[in-house]
Design a protein around this motif. Structure first.
Motif, mmCIF file in Angstrom:
data_model
loop_
_atom_site.group_PDB
_atom_site.id
_atom_site.type_symbol
_atom_site.label_atom_id
_atom_site.label_comp_id
_atom_site.label_asym_id
_atom_site.label_seq_id
_atom_site.Cartn_x
_atom_site.Cartn_y
_atom_site.Cartn_z
ATOM 1 N N TYR A 193 56.185 0.735 -37.551
ATOM 2 C CA TYR A 193 56.431 0.319 -38.927
ATOM 3 C C TYR A 193 55.135 -0.081 -39.621
ATOM 4 O O TYR A 193 54.179 -0.542 -38.989
ATOM 5 N N TRP A 194 55.132 0.069 -40.951
ATOM 6 C CA TRP A 194 54.101 -0.524 -41.798
ATOM 7 C C TRP A 194 54.741 -1.708 -42.507
ATOM 8 O O TRP A 194 55.791 -1.569 -43.132
ATOM 9 N N LEU A 195 54.138 -2.894 -42.393
ATOM 10 C CA LEU A 195 54.704 -4.111 -42.953
ATOM 11 C C LEU A 195 53.830 -4.633 -44.084
ATOM 12 O O LEU A 195 52.608 -4.704 -43.953
ATOM 13 N N VAL A 196 54.466 -5.028 -45.184
ATOM 14 C CA VAL A 196 53.763 -5.608 -46.319
ATOM 15 C C VAL A 196 54.749 -6.527 -47.030
ATOM 16 O O VAL A 196 55.947 -6.521 -46.713
ATOM 17 N N GLY A 197 54.261 -7.316 -47.987
ATOM 18 C CA GLY A 197 55.131 -8.306 -48.616
ATOM 19 C C GLY A 197 56.152 -7.730 -49.565
ATOM 20 O O GLY A 197 57.324 -8.113 -49.546
ATOM 21 N N ASP A 198 55.736 -6.784 -50.430
ATOM 22 C CA ASP A 198 56.652 -6.244 -51.430
ATOM 23 C C ASP A 198 56.020 -5.022 -52.082
ATOM 24 O O ASP A 198 54.919 -4.600 -51.706
ATOM 25 N N VAL A 199 56.707 -4.459 -53.075
ATOM 26 C CA VAL A 199 56.198 -3.256 -53.732
ATOM 27 C C VAL A 199 54.987 -3.538 -54.604
ATOM 28 O O VAL A 199 54.337 -2.598 -55.082
ATOM 29 N N ALA A 200 54.669 -4.825 -54.804
ATOM 30 C CA ALA A 200 53.455 -5.181 -55.540
ATOM 31 C C ALA A 200 52.236 -5.257 -54.616
ATOM 32 O O ALA A 200 51.175 -5.710 -55.023
ATOM 33 N N ASN A 201 52.398 -4.832 -53.343
ATOM 34 C CA ASN A 201 51.309 -4.829 -52.359
ATOM 35 C C ASN A 201 50.859 -6.240 -52.011
ATOM 36 O O ASN A 201 49.697 -6.481 -51.700
ATOM 37 N N MET A 234 62.470 -0.282 -46.685
ATOM 38 C CA MET A 234 63.386 -1.280 -47.236
ATOM 39 C C MET A 234 62.633 -2.593 -47.398
ATOM 40 O O MET A 234 61.772 -2.931 -46.586
ATOM 41 N N ASP A 235 62.937 -3.307 -48.463
ATOM 42 C CA ASP A 235 62.437 -4.666 -48.652
ATOM 43 C C ASP A 235 63.579 -5.614 -48.340
ATOM 44 O O ASP A 235 64.575 -5.675 -49.072
ATOM 45 N N ALA A 236 63.456 -6.352 -47.230
ATOM 46 C CA ALA A 236 64.546 -7.218 -46.795
ATOM 47 C C ALA A 236 64.806 -8.361 -47.768
ATOM 48 O O ALA A 236 65.896 -8.925 -47.795
ATOM 49 N N ALA A 237 63.817 -8.716 -48.578
ATOM 50 C CA ALA A 237 63.999 -9.828 -49.510
ATOM 51 C C ALA A 237 64.744 -9.420 -50.774
ATOM 52 O O ALA A 237 65.486 -10.213 -51.352
ATOM 53 N N TYR A 260 71.939 -15.620 -40.464
ATOM 54 C CA TYR A 260 71.534 -14.324 -39.920
ATOM 55 C C TYR A 260 70.019 -14.141 -39.963
ATOM 56 O O TYR A 260 69.374 -14.441 -40.967
ATOM 57 N N TYR A 261 69.463 -13.612 -38.874
ATOM 58 C CA TYR A 261 68.046 -13.286 -38.774
ATOM 59 C C TYR A 261 67.924 -11.856 -38.259
ATOM 60 O O TYR A 261 68.480 -11.522 -37.203
ATOM 61 N N ARG A 262 67.225 -11.015 -39.015
ATOM 62 C CA ARG A 262 66.976 -9.650 -38.570
ATOM 63 C C ARG A 262 65.670 -9.617 -37.788
ATOM 64 O O ARG A 262 64.596 -9.781 -38.365
ATOM 65 N N ARG A 277 60.208 -17.982 -41.379
ATOM 66 C CA ARG A 277 60.403 -18.232 -42.811
ATOM 67 C C ARG A 277 60.536 -16.888 -43.525
ATOM 68 O O ARG A 277 59.706 -15.996 -43.348
ATOM 69 N N ARG A 278 61.557 -16.776 -44.357
ATOM 70 C CA ARG A 278 61.711 -15.583 -45.186
ATOM 71 C C ARG A 278 62.390 -15.983 -46.493
ATOM 72 O O ARG A 278 63.192 -16.924 -46.524
ATOM 73 N N ALA A 279 62.074 -15.239 -47.544
ATOM 74 C CA ALA A 279 62.706 -15.466 -48.836
ATOM 75 C C ALA A 279 63.448 -14.215 -49.262
ATOM 76 O O ALA A 279 63.169 -13.108 -48.790
#
Length: 350
Positions: free
Chosen positions: A33-41, A65-68, A167-169, A218-220
């Protein structure tokens, strides 16, 4: 040969990692996977792109997919969102340019593939449901956790809530047998009007003595830009920082000072400020990202005519300093950074 949008998405997927390195340069590879915060990079881990997999169907290469926020799609969708396109033709032209293909006539119609508002609305509703399902904080493991951090849970009781089995993914770097539900503190993210737009989860271990032993405790979720977790109503004075523990530490020193936790350095830099604000305290986390975010927020505030003051202990974050020094010694350390007219606010909770 005329290539369709599906053809271009497939070609992008064949080079998924290179696409991610170009358009999501603040992310990183973890396994497949490639992981990043959001579509705003934004740096982070919420958005994930599959770098390998079958050409189509479940788990296909290039799907993301953006889980947030709930946003998802293929790499053509992602390129359009990253670049802020509203027309399919813009995204097709960009994909052809990146793939070094000849230009083709553009489509001037709105891009039906890009639907961030619908995804945002769904994620906001999910955040509100989660917060509504949670229980009051007093007497829970959430209260136990805050007390273990040297925090007075009474300051948070009207805002934070507790979920006994949230729930935690698991991520790709969590152990295979990682449980998918943990106790969690649930915090509401609100905008300046007080409307809840998101939720923040802090997963805890089964005894409430610390965070859960998972990769991302921690996730939002929801719409976070400009918002934060608010304690008190800000009018002329406000204190802002990144984490909940940081802001609650300050709350224990100045119980009547309005506070907001932006939840990350990127969101602190982009925090929306009340139009009535005259003075802003920015709690500086002692790391490069924290210092840069605090500076960016201070510059925006000063440009709007708001007096800004940094609160910093230089070496520790505020919660570490609170536990090491105690509240009165910490107030004494910060005294020179506080406006004289606000010193009366800094009376640690007994």
């Amino acid at each position: 040969m005329t290539l369709t949008a599906t053809d271009l998405a497939r070609r992008l997927a064949d080079r998924a990692e290179a696409v991610c390195r170009h358009y999501l340069s603040n992310g990183r590879r973890e396994g497949a996977y490639w992981l990043v915060g959001d579509v705003a990079n934004t740096p982070g881990r919420s958005l994930y792109v599959r770098l390998s997999g079958p050409p189509s169907g479940r788990g296909a290469q290039g799907r993301w997919m953006d889980a947030a926020t709930g946003q998802h799609g293929d790499l053509l969708d992602l390129v359009g969102l990253v670049l802020g396109h509203t027309r399919l033709g813009e995204t097709l032209l960009e994909a052809r340019r990146w793939l070094a293909l000849p230009d083709a006539p553009t489509n001037s119609q709105p891009n039906p593939r890009l639907k961030p508002q619908r995804s945002r609305g769904s994620s906001e509703r999910a955040a509100r449901r989660l917060y509504a399902m949670a229980s009051p904080l007093p007497g829970t493991l959430g209260e136990t956790y805050l007390q273990a951090r040297g925090l007075d849970a009474r300051l948070a009781a009207g805002v934070l809530r507790f979920h006994p089995s949230c729930y935690y993914r698991p991520t790709t770097t969590d152990p295979p047998d990682t449980p998918t539900a943990w106790p969690a503190i649930i915090a509401p993210v609100t905008d300046l009007a007080g409307r809840q737009t998101g939720a923040h989860r802090t997963w805890l271990d089964r005894h409430g003595r610390g965070k859960a032993p998972i990769v991302t405790p921690r996730r939002a979720m929801g719409a976070l830009a400009g918002g934060g977790v608010r304690f008190g109503l800000a009018q002329d004075v406000l204190a802002a920082g990144e984490g909940l523990e940081t802001i609650l530490s300050l709350g224990g020193l100045a119980p009547d000072l309005p506070l907001v936790a932006a939840l990350s350095s990127a969101h602190l830099a982009a925090l929306a400020l009340p139009p009535s604000l005259r003075r802003l305290y920015v709690v500086v986390d002692p790391d490069p990202a924290g210092r840069a975010a605090a500076l960016a927020l201070a510059q925006r505030a000063e440009a709007a005519g708001i007096q800004t003051r940094a609160l910093s202990t230089d070496l520790d974050d505020l919660n570490d300093a609170l536990r090491r020094m105690g509240p009165r010694a910490l107030v004494a350390l910060l005294a020179s950074q506080i406006a004289p007219e606000d010193l009366v606010r800094f009376q640690p909770v007994a």
